[in-house]
Design a protein around this motif. Structure first.
Motif, PDB file in Angstrom:
ATOM      1  N   SER A   1       0.826  -1.213   0.000  1.00 44.66           N
ATOM      2  CA  SER A   1       0.000   0.000   0.000  1.00 44.66           C
ATOM      3  C   SER A   1       0.858   1.260   0.000  1.00 44.66           C
ATOM      4  CB  SER A   1      -0.927   0.001   1.223  1.00 44.66           C
ATOM      5  OG  SER A   1      -1.871  -1.039   1.140  1.00 44.66           O
ATOM      6  N   LEU A   2       1.928   1.267   0.794  1.00 43.77           N
ATOM      7  CA  LEU A   2       2.757   2.469   0.889  1.00 43.77           C
ATOM      8  C   LEU A   2       3.477   2.774  -0.426  1.00 43.77           C
ATOM      9  CD1 LEU A   2       4.325   2.245   4.465  1.00 43.77           C
ATOM     10  CD2 LEU A   2       2.508   3.758   3.654  1.00 43.77           C
ATOM     11  N   LYS A   3       3.891   1.745  -1.151  1.00 42.75           N
ATOM     12  CA  LYS A   3       4.544   1.978  -2.450  1.00 42.75           C
ATOM     13  C   LYS A   3       3.600   2.682  -3.413  1.00 42.75           C
ATOM     14  CE  LYS A   3       5.886  -2.186  -3.417  1.00 42.75           C
ATOM     15  NZ  LYS A   3       6.493  -3.316  -4.176  1.00 42.75           N
ATOM     16  N   VAL A   4       2.377   2.201  -3.483  1.00 42.55           N
ATOM     17  CA  VAL A   4       1.400   2.836  -4.370  1.00 42.55           C
ATOM     18  C   VAL A   4       1.084   4.245  -3.886  1.00 42.55           C
ATOM     19  CG1 VAL A   4      -0.917   2.649  -5.337  1.00 42.55           C
ATOM     20  CG2 VAL A   4       0.433   0.589  -4.950  1.00 42.55           C
ATOM     21  N   LEU A   5       0.962   4.402  -2.571  1.00 45.49           N
ATOM     22  CA  LEU A   5       0.636   5.709  -2.012  1.00 45.49           C
ATOM     23  C   LEU A   5       1.716   6.736  -2.322  1.00 45.49           C
ATOM     24  CD1 LEU A   5      -1.168   7.457  -0.112  1.00 45.49           C
ATOM     25  CD2 LEU A   5       0.294   6.684   1.750  1.00 45.49           C
ATOM     26  N   ILE A   6       2.964   6.368  -2.170  1.00 49.16           N
ATOM     27  CA  ILE A   6       4.069   7.305  -2.416  1.00 49.16           C
ATOM     28  C   ILE A   6       4.088   7.738  -3.875  1.00 49.16           C
ATOM     29  CG2 ILE A   6       6.588   7.514  -2.463  1.00 49.16           C
ATOM     30  CD1 ILE A   6       6.642   5.716   0.009  1.00 49.16           C
ATOM     31  N   LYS A   7       3.867   6.806  -4.781  1.00 46.57           N
ATOM     32  CA  LYS A   7       3.851   7.153  -6.205  1.00 46.57           C
ATOM     33  C   LYS A   7       2.737   8.145  -6.521  1.00 46.57           C
ATOM     34  CE  LYS A   7       5.783   2.714  -7.750  1.00 46.57           C
ATOM     35  NZ  LYS A   7       5.515   1.462  -8.514  1.00 46.57           N
ATOM     36  N   GLY A   8       1.519   7.838  -6.086  1.00 43.39           N
ATOM     37  CA  GLY A   8       0.409   8.737  -6.361  1.00 43.39           C
ATOM     38  C   GLY A   8       0.573  10.078  -5.675  1.00 43.39           C
ATOM     39  N   TYR A   9       1.118  10.075  -4.466  1.00 43.67           N
ATOM     40  CA  TYR A   9       1.300  11.327  -3.718  1.00 43.67           C
ATOM     41  C   TYR A   9       2.319  12.226  -4.402  1.00 43.67           C
ATOM     42  CZ  TYR A   9       1.732  14.276   0.447  1.00 43.67           C
ATOM     43  OH  TYR A   9       1.731  15.334   1.321  1.00 43.67           O
ATOM     44  N   LEU A  10       3.424  11.665  -4.849  1.00 45.21           N
ATOM     45  CA  LEU A  10       4.456  12.466  -5.506  1.00 45.21           C
ATOM     46  C   LEU A  10       3.970  13.025  -6.846  1.00 45.21           C
ATOM     47  CD1 LEU A  10       7.704  10.413  -4.754  1.00 45.21           C
ATOM     48  CD2 LEU A  10       6.892  12.510  -3.646  1.00 45.21           C
TER      49      LEU A  10
ATOM     50  N   LEU B   1      -6.836   5.387  -0.718  1.00 45.95           N
ATOM     51  CA  LEU B   1      -6.166   4.139  -1.084  1.00 45.95           C
ATOM     52  C   LEU B   1      -6.801   2.947  -0.384  1.00 45.95           C
ATOM     53  CD1 LEU B   1      -3.859   2.587  -2.445  1.00 45.95           C
ATOM     54  CD2 LEU B   1      -2.443   3.145  -0.457  1.00 45.95           C
ATOM     55  N   ILE B   2      -7.050   3.077   0.922  1.00 49.96           N
ATOM     56  CA  ILE B   2      -7.657   1.962   1.654  1.00 49.96           C
ATOM     57  C   ILE B   2      -9.038   1.653   1.091  1.00 49.96           C
ATOM     58  CG2 ILE B   2      -8.420   1.181   3.915  1.00 49.96           C
ATOM     59  CD1 ILE B   2      -5.391   1.385   3.566  1.00 49.96           C
ATOM     60  N   ALA B   3      -9.824   2.693   0.804  1.00 51.58           N
ATOM     61  CA  ALA B   3     -11.156   2.468   0.239  1.00 51.58           C
ATOM     62  C   ALA B   3     -11.077   1.819  -1.136  1.00 51.58           C
ATOM     63  CB  ALA B   3     -11.910   3.798   0.165  1.00 51.58           C
ATOM     64  N   ALA B   4     -10.130   2.260  -1.954  1.00 52.17           N
ATOM     65  CA  ALA B   4      -9.996   1.682  -3.294  1.00 52.17           C
ATOM     66  C   ALA B   4      -9.563   0.223  -3.224  1.00 52.17           C
ATOM     67  CB  ALA B   4      -8.982   2.491  -4.106  1.00 52.17           C
ATOM     68  N   GLU B   5      -8.671  -0.095  -2.311  1.00 51.49           N
ATOM     69  CA  GLU B   5      -8.234  -1.486  -2.164  1.00 51.49           C
ATOM     70  C   GLU B   5      -9.357  -2.367  -1.630  1.00 51.49           C
ATOM     71  OE1 GLU B   5      -3.428  -1.039  -1.406  1.00 51.49           O
ATOM     72  OE2 GLU B   5      -4.779  -1.217   0.304  1.00 51.49           O
ATOM     73  N   LEU B   6     -10.231  -1.791  -0.847  1.00 49.78           N
ATOM     74  CA  LEU B   6     -11.381  -2.567  -0.379  1.00 49.78           C
ATOM     75  C   LEU B   6     -12.300  -2.953  -1.536  1.00 49.78           C
ATOM     76  CD1 LEU B   6     -12.337  -0.626   2.873  1.00 49.78           C
ATOM     77  CD2 LEU B   6     -11.665  -3.019   2.740  1.00 49.78           C
ATOM     78  N   VAL B   7     -12.292  -2.150  -2.608  1.00 52.50           N
ATOM     79  CA  VAL B   7     -13.180  -2.411  -3.734  1.00 52.50           C
ATOM     80  C   VAL B   7     -12.530  -3.351  -4.744  1.00 52.50           C
ATOM     81  CG1 VAL B   7     -14.451  -1.353  -5.641  1.00 52.50           C
ATOM     82  CG2 VAL B   7     -14.351  -0.214  -3.419  1.00 52.50           C
ATOM     83  N   PHE B   8     -11.298  -3.004  -5.186  1.00 50.90           N
ATOM     84  CA  PHE B   8     -10.673  -3.854  -6.206  1.00 50.90           C
ATOM     85  C   PHE B   8      -9.220  -4.147  -5.900  1.00 50.90           C
ATOM     86  CE2 PHE B   8     -10.130   0.490  -7.640  1.00 50.90           C
ATOM     87  CZ  PHE B   8      -8.850   0.548  -8.148  1.00 50.90           C
ATOM     88  N   GLY B   9      -8.890  -4.162  -4.653  1.00 49.18           N
ATOM     89  CA  GLY B   9      -7.608  -4.217  -3.984  1.00 49.18           C
ATOM     90  C   GLY B   9      -6.372  -4.720  -4.627  1.00 49.18           C
ATOM     91  N   ALA B  10      -6.347  -5.820  -5.390  1.00 50.42           N
ATOM     92  CA  ALA B  10      -5.079  -6.376  -5.839  1.00 50.42           C
ATOM     93  C   ALA B  10      -4.405  -5.448  -6.825  1.00 50.42           C
ATOM     94  CB  ALA B  10      -5.297  -7.736  -6.490  1.00 50.42           C
ATOM     95  N   SER B  11      -3.115  -5.149  -6.582  1.00 51.27           N
ATOM     96  CA  SER B  11      -2.338  -4.343  -7.511  1.00 51.27           C
ATOM     97  C   SER B  11      -1.040  -5.074  -7.800  1.00 51.27           C
ATOM     98  CB  SER B  11      -2.041  -2.959  -6.917  1.00 51.27           C
ATOM     99  OG  SER B  11      -1.294  -3.069  -5.739  1.00 51.27           O
ATOM    100  N   SER B  12      -0.777  -5.293  -9.088  1.00 54.02           N
ATOM    101  CA  SER B  12       0.426  -6.012  -9.516  1.00 54.02           C
ATOM    102  C   SER B  12       0.492  -7.406  -8.907  1.00 54.02           C
ATOM    103  CB  SER B  12       1.678  -5.213  -9.137  1.00 54.02           C
ATOM    104  OG  SER B  12       1.666  -3.945  -9.736  1.00 54.02           O
ATOM    105  N   GLY B  13      -0.655  -8.065  -8.831  1.00 52.79           N
ATOM    106  CA  GLY B  13      -0.676  -9.426  -8.319  1.00 52.79           C
ATOM    107  C   GLY B  13      -0.720  -9.517  -6.818  1.00 52.79           C
ATOM    108  N   GLN B  14      -0.653  -8.409  -6.087  1.00 55.83           N
ATOM    109  CA  GLN B  14      -0.675  -8.424  -4.635  1.00 55.83           C
ATOM    110  C   GLN B  14      -1.706  -7.440  -4.124  1.00 55.83           C
ATOM    111  OE1 GLN B  14       3.531  -7.601  -3.770  1.00 55.83           O
ATOM    112  NE2 GLN B  14       3.612  -9.573  -2.735  1.00 55.83           N
ATOM    113  N   GLY B  15      -2.312  -7.777  -3.007  1.00 51.77           N
ATOM    114  CA  GLY B  15      -3.252  -6.880  -2.377  1.00 51.77           C
ATOM    115  C   GLY B  15      -2.580  -6.103  -1.261  1.00 51.77           C
ATOM    116  N   GLY B  16      -3.069  -4.895  -1.027  1.00 49.97           N
ATOM    117  CA  GLY B  16      -2.509  -4.063   0.019  1.00 49.97           C
ATOM    118  C   GLY B  16      -3.262  -4.215   1.319  1.00 49.97           C
ATOM    119  N   LEU B  17      -3.140  -3.197   2.150  1.00 51.94           N
ATOM    120  CA  LEU B  17      -3.727  -3.252   3.481  1.00 51.94           C
ATOM    121  C   LEU B  17      -5.244  -3.266   3.428  1.00 51.94           C
ATOM    122  CD1 LEU B  17      -3.012  -3.311   6.450  1.00 51.94           C
ATOM    123  CD2 LEU B  17      -2.859  -0.827   6.417  1.00 51.94           C
ATOM    124  N   GLY B  18      -5.840  -2.499   2.506  1.00 52.82           N
ATOM    125  CA  GLY B  18      -7.286  -2.534   2.365  1.00 52.82           C
ATOM    126  C   GLY B  18      -7.795  -3.894   1.939  1.00 52.82           C
TER     127      GLY B  18
END
Length: 288
Positions: free
Chosen positions: A91-100, A222-239
């Motif tokens: 989750s943090l990797k995706v968050l940092i990319k979108g935040y920057l 991010l947490i809300a989005a992962e709760l809906v369709f969570g898996a990113s790049s084959g892995q799911g995050g905290l949501g």
């Protein structure tokens, strides 16, 4: 008209000696401890944990409300197994990319806004259109455009960060005094140099406020989005971790995931942003 009054005699008033009065007020050890902000905040957290544990025991159903101790055990077990840290890192990797990316776009839009009339009109129009639009409402479009993966999450994160940060940054730039602006012009500063040397330092309190608001929006989006369709790049995050455990009725793990969300928010707020404020605006006397 003549003044016939005589000059008044000068005189001195002798003040009594101060004596042996204490120059400093004695502060007890308990009062010195209470002045520590970290101690007061820790006490608040302890009280909340006790209330949570008592409410769970009174309710008496672990499936609906696990207690604080049960959640702490699940949290420690998740860290020990390595599952929870992996989910947090995804989750943090995706968050940092979108935040920057959102930070960069906000800086570009705000720089245009303070430089040209067209930039001001553009920023005003875009923020009026998209700032009221919830980021979670863009999930269907994100799925169509970027598919089920990291690109969709980054898209909604950029939307959640961009407008709040741009508005705070622009309002901070507008609040810069004319004296500082004229000083920058006298030194021949223009364009990006004027923004970097004059506007950003002077507007830093508003920029930091926008960074904190953008971080909070991005994290919960991010947490809300992962709760809906969570898996990113084959892995799911905290949501996705929270969603899976809810489906399997592991409510203690659900609360452990929520506790991880809260702890990360506390760490970022009290370590990252508090440190930035302490070494910049508080040190410069721009904020208490």
């Amino acid at each position: 008209m003549t003044q016939s009054s005589a000059r008044r005699q000068e005189y001195e008033i002798e003040l009594p000696p101060l004596g042996d009065l204490p120059l400093h007020r004695d502060v007890s050890f308990g009062q010195r401890l209470w002045q520590q902000g970290w101690l007061r905040k820790t006490l608040i957290l302890v009280v909340l944990a006790v209330v949570w544990e008592v409410a769970a025991r009174v309710q008496g159903n672990d499936l609906l409300l696990p207690g604080f101790l049960q959640t702490a055990k699940a949290f420690i077990a998740g860290i020990g197994s390595g599952e929870l840290p992996v989910k947090v890192w995804v989750s943090l990797k995706v968050l940092i990319k979108g935040y920057l990316i959102g930070l960069l776009l906000a800086f570009v839009l705000t720089t245009l806004a303070v430089s040209t009339q067209f930039g001001r009109d553009l920023l005003s129009t875009l923020t009026s259109m998209f700032n009221p639009l919830p980021a979670i409402a863009l999930l269907p479009l994100a799925l169509l455009w970027f598919g089920l993966g990291e690109g969709s999450l980054i898209f909604v994160l950029v939307h959640s960060v961009l407008w709040a940060l741009a508005l705070n940054m622009y309002s901070g730039f507008l609040g810069v005094s004319d004296t500082l602006r004229m000083a920058g012009r006298n030194y021949g500063l223009k364009g990006l140099r004027f923004v970097g040397y004059i506007l950003i330092p002077a507007a830093l309190p508003s920029i930091l406020a926008g960074l904190k608001i953008g971080w909070a929006f991005a994290w919960r989006t991010l947490i809300a989005a992962e709760l809906v369709f969570g898996a990113s790049s084959g892995q799911g995050g905290l949501g996705w971790y929270i969603f899976q455990n809810r489906n399997e009725l592991y409510t203690d793990n659900v609360f452990a995931g929520l506790a991880a969300v809260i702890l990360i928010g506390l760490l970022v707020e009290n370590l990252v942003f508090a440190t930035l404020e302490r070494v910049t605006v508080k040190r410069w006397g721009m904020q208490r």
